[in-house]
Motif scaffolding. Structure first.
Motif, short mmCIF file in Angstrom:
data_model
loop_
_atom_site.label_atom_id
_atom_site.label_comp_id
_atom_site.label_asym_id
_atom_site.label_seq_id
_atom_site.Cartn_x
_atom_site.Cartn_y
_atom_site.Cartn_z
N HIS A 1 0.64 -1.14 0.08
CA HIS A 1 -0.08 -0.02 -0.08
C HIS A 1 0.88 1.36 0.03
CE1 HIS A 1 -2.97 -3.03 0.82
NE2 HIS A 1 -2.89 -3.06 2.10
N ARG A 2 2.09 0.94 -0.47
CA ARG A 2 2.71 2.47 -0.54
C ARG A 2 3.40 2.96 -2.20
NH1 ARG A 2 7.51 1.86 3.90
NH2 ARG A 2 7.23 4.05 4.07
N THR A 3 3.88 3.77 -2.47
CA THR A 3 4.21 4.17 -3.48
C THR A 3 5.97 4.19 -3.62
OG1 THR A 3 2.49 6.11 -3.84
CG2 THR A 3 4.61 6.23 -5.20
N VAL A 4 6.23 3.21 -4.64
CA VAL A 4 7.65 2.74 -4.76
C VAL A 4 8.30 3.39 -5.98
CG1 VAL A 4 9.05 1.01 -4.70
CG2 VAL A 4 7.02 0.70 -3.45
N LEU A 5 9.33 3.93 -5.96
CA LEU A 5 10.23 4.55 -7.03
C LEU A 5 11.34 3.68 -7.28
CD1 LEU A 5 10.92 6.62 -9.23
CD2 LEU A 5 11.88 7.88 -7.50
N GLU A 6 11.36 3.02 -8.45
CA GLU A 6 12.61 2.18 -8.78
C GLU A 6 13.54 3.05 -9.64
OE1 GLU A 6 14.39 -1.97 -10.27
OE2 GLU A 6 12.22 -1.60 -10.29
N LEU A 7 14.86 3.35 -9.50
CA LEU A 7 16.03 3.84 -9.87
C LEU A 7 16.58 2.72 -11.01
CD1 LEU A 7 17.21 6.35 -7.61
CD2 LEU A 7 15.36 6.76 -9.21
N GLY A 8 16.51 3.20 -12.30
CA GLY A 8 17.36 2.10 -13.25
C GLY A 8 16.75 0.79 -13.09
N SER A 9 15.44 0.81 -13.46
CA SER A 9 14.66 -0.42 -13.37
C SER A 9 15.27 -1.50 -14.63
CB SER A 9 13.18 -0.03 -13.95
OG SER A 9 12.60 0.82 -12.92
N GLY A 10 15.91 -1.06 -15.41
CA GLY A 10 16.33 -1.87 -16.54
C GLY A 10 15.03 -2.45 -17.10
N ILE A 11 14.98 -3.91 -17.43
CA ILE A 11 13.72 -4.55 -17.97
C ILE A 11 12.72 -5.05 -17.23
CG2 ILE A 11 15.28 -5.27 -20.16
CD1 ILE A 11 15.48 -8.09 -19.07
N GLY A 12 12.96 -4.60 -15.81
CA GLY A 12 11.86 -4.85 -15.09
C GLY A 12 11.81 -5.79 -14.00
N PHE A 13 12.68 -6.72 -14.00
CA PHE A 13 12.52 -7.97 -13.05
C PHE A 13 11.94 -7.63 -11.48
CE2 PHE A 13 13.76 -10.68 -9.82
CZ PHE A 13 12.85 -11.99 -10.10
N THR A 14 12.68 -6.70 -10.88
CA THR A 14 12.47 -6.50 -9.59
C THR A 14 11.14 -5.89 -9.16
OG1 THR A 14 15.08 -5.78 -8.94
CG2 THR A 14 13.32 -5.18 -7.32
N GLY A 15 10.93 -4.68 -9.95
CA GLY A 15 9.52 -4.13 -10.00
C GLY A 15 8.19 -5.07 -10.16
N ILE A 16 8.50 -5.85 -11.23
CA ILE A 16 7.32 -6.71 -11.43
C ILE A 16 7.16 -7.83 -10.32
CG2 ILE A 16 6.62 -8.61 -13.17
CD1 ILE A 16 7.88 -6.96 -15.41
N ALA A 17 8.19 -8.37 -9.87
CA ALA A 17 8.25 -9.35 -8.78
C ALA A 17 7.47 -8.84 -7.54
CB ALA A 17 9.71 -9.63 -8.66
N ILE A 18 7.79 -7.46 -7.05
CA ILE A 18 7.25 -6.71 -6.28
C ILE A 18 5.94 -6.46 -6.47
CG2 ILE A 18 7.29 -4.35 -4.85
CD1 ILE A 18 10.27 -4.47 -5.16
N CYS A 19 5.57 -5.99 -7.53
CA CYS A 19 4.00 -5.70 -7.90
C CYS A 19 3.14 -7.16 -7.65
CB CYS A 19 3.96 -5.15 -9.25
SG CYS A 19 4.58 -3.35 -9.20
N LYS A 20 3.73 -8.33 -8.10
CA LYS A 20 2.91 -9.41 -8.04
C LYS A 20 3.03 -10.03 -6.75
CE LYS A 20 3.08 -11.24 -13.02
NZ LYS A 20 3.15 -12.50 -13.84
N THR A 21 3.82 -9.71 -5.65
CA THR A 21 3.88 -10.22 -4.28
C THR A 21 3.82 -9.39 -3.21
OG1 THR A 21 6.42 -10.17 -4.31
CG2 THR A 21 5.36 -12.18 -5.49
N CYS A 22 3.86 -7.96 -3.32
CA CYS A 22 4.05 -7.24 -2.22
C CYS A 22 2.87 -6.17 -2.02
CB CYS A 22 5.32 -6.58 -2.14
SG CYS A 22 6.77 -7.62 -1.74
N ASN A 23 1.86 -5.99 -3.11
CA ASN A 23 0.99 -5.03 -3.29
C ASN A 23 1.18 -3.80 -2.69
OD1 ASN A 23 -1.98 -4.79 -3.73
ND2 ASN A 23 -2.57 -5.06 -1.61
N PRO A 24 1.94 -3.16 -3.58
CA PRO A 24 2.17 -1.84 -3.45
C PRO A 24 1.12 -1.03 -3.98
CG PRO A 24 3.56 -2.47 -5.55
CD PRO A 24 2.84 -3.72 -4.73
N LYS A 25 0.86 0.08 -3.57
CA LYS A 25 -0.09 1.04 -3.92
C LYS A 25 0.28 1.52 -5.49
CE LYS A 25 -0.92 5.29 -2.25
NZ LYS A 25 -1.15 6.41 -1.40
N THR A 26 1.39 2.13 -5.66
CA THR A 26 1.84 2.53 -7.05
C THR A 26 3.47 2.12 -7.17
OG1 THR A 26 0.45 4.61 -6.83
CG2 THR A 26 2.17 4.62 -8.34
#
Length: 346
Positions: free
Chosen positions: A160-185
């Motif tokens: 339920h928090r807003t997360v900013l990823e710097l240097g996301s590359g092709i997206g692995f970390t962010g997609i994994a977090i979005c699928k498992t940790c339920n961020p707001k944004t």
């Protein structure tokens, strides 16, 4: 009798280990070949080889989103060698699968599939070359896997928090977090056009629809049923072009980050200085004056670069502490990478 039972129990686990490593196209030498050889010596007619074939080459994920042709060819060749070293009957499926791959043409792109503890997976389209289009951002590095493992074990940091990823590359970390940790944004960011295109493709590939970066975002706190409904929805995903050298505090304040993460962005002195400048801007980016939490994961390839990063943090009066190593090896079970995660206090 007990030995037979333990071997029977070990075989499905062995098949699953091959599956996780193969679908993610991990280094072939890291797969559990010695355990396979040992099992085949004691049980040459075991169904294990067919089980591995169906969990890897013939798995629906591999059929739809295959690793590179070369990788699959080398994997099957090794599997056939192990089979031929036994006295077992020929397994036609192995040779049929290899024949199909030998007729394929090599491509510049491939897929990697990372199985999550939830039963879902992260599927990524990657470039087969480590450096392509003048950037290293079109492949996934171990620090990104390590950071995602830590995040999955600490979902409260992101929920339920807003997360900013710097240097996301092709997206692995962010997609994994979005699928498992339920961020707001979740705000993915990078500065290279090729990377941003690939990143957006991978976000869509995993069932998300990124919002246009220009969408006005007014931060309001939901209440009651509205809060419950929002908490059960998919997170809002944004892909932002952020150049650390030219980004303004206004741009960052519009993103309202509660948490900032980055993986493998500490590998060059010039990039380190730009990152420090970015962190200083982030320290004053929130309207409430409260700086975001910051977590940086990086592989220590050169001790001098590591020392420089920590020295520059000190000069900028940015505190840090090492996040203790975690034991939940979900993606990096085959290696012990020299990866550090720092929490920064900006």
């Amino acid at each position: 009798m007990c030995g037979l039972r333990s071997r029977a129990m070990a075989q499905p686990e062995l098949g699953s280990r091959f599956q996780r490593g193969f679908l993610a196209a991990r280094r072939l030498g890291s797969l559990p070949w010695p355990e396979l050889e040992q099992t085949l010596r004691t049980s040459p007619d075991s169904p294990l080889l067919a089980d591995i074939l169906h969990k890897t080459i013939l798995h629906p994920l591999c059929v739809k989103y295959p690793p590179s042709t070369k990788y699959r060819r080398c994997f099957l060749t090794e599997l056939i060698k192990k089979h031929e070293s036994t006295a077992a009957e020929p397994l036609d499926e192995l040779y049929d699968a290899l024949a199909g791959i030998l007729n394929e043409e090599e491509t510049t792109h491939c897929y990697k599939n990372y199985l999550l503890p939830t039963g879902e997976c992260v599927t990524l389209s990657e470039n087969v070359a480590i450096i392509s289009g003048g950037t290293t951002g079109l492949v996934t590095w171990d620090a990104a896997l390590h950071l995602a493992e830590w995040a999955i074990g600490n979902p409260a940091v992101f929920t339920h928090r807003t997360v900013l990823e710097l240097g996301s590359g092709i997206g692995f970390t962010g997609i994994a977090i979005c699928k498992t940790c339920n961020p707001k944004t979740y705000v993915f960011s990078d500065c290279h056009p090729c990377v941003l295109r690939q990143l957006t493709e991978n976000i869509r590939l995993n069932g998300f629809v990124p919002e246009p970066e220009t969408t006005p975002r007014i931060r309001t706190e939901p209440r009651g049923q509205e809060a419950e409904a929002r908490n059960s929805q998919k997170p809002e995903l944004i892909v932002a072009e952020l150049d650390w050298g030219s980004v303004t505090e206004k741009q960052l304040s519009d993103l309202h980050p509660d948490v900032v993460v980055a993986a493998d962005v500490v590998y060059d002195p010039e990039i380190i200085l730009a990152l420090i400048g970015m962190l200083q801007k982030l320290s004053t980016s929130r309207a409430d004056g409260k700086p975001p939490e910051v977590y940086i994961a990086f592989t220590v390839r050169n001790p001098d670069t590591d020392h420089l990063f920590r020295a520059e943090l000190g000069k900028a009066a940015i505190g840090w502490q090492i996040i203790p190593a975690h034991s939940n090896s979900i993606f990096l079970y085959d290696v012990q990478p020299n990866v550090t995660i720092l929490q920064l206090f900006i």
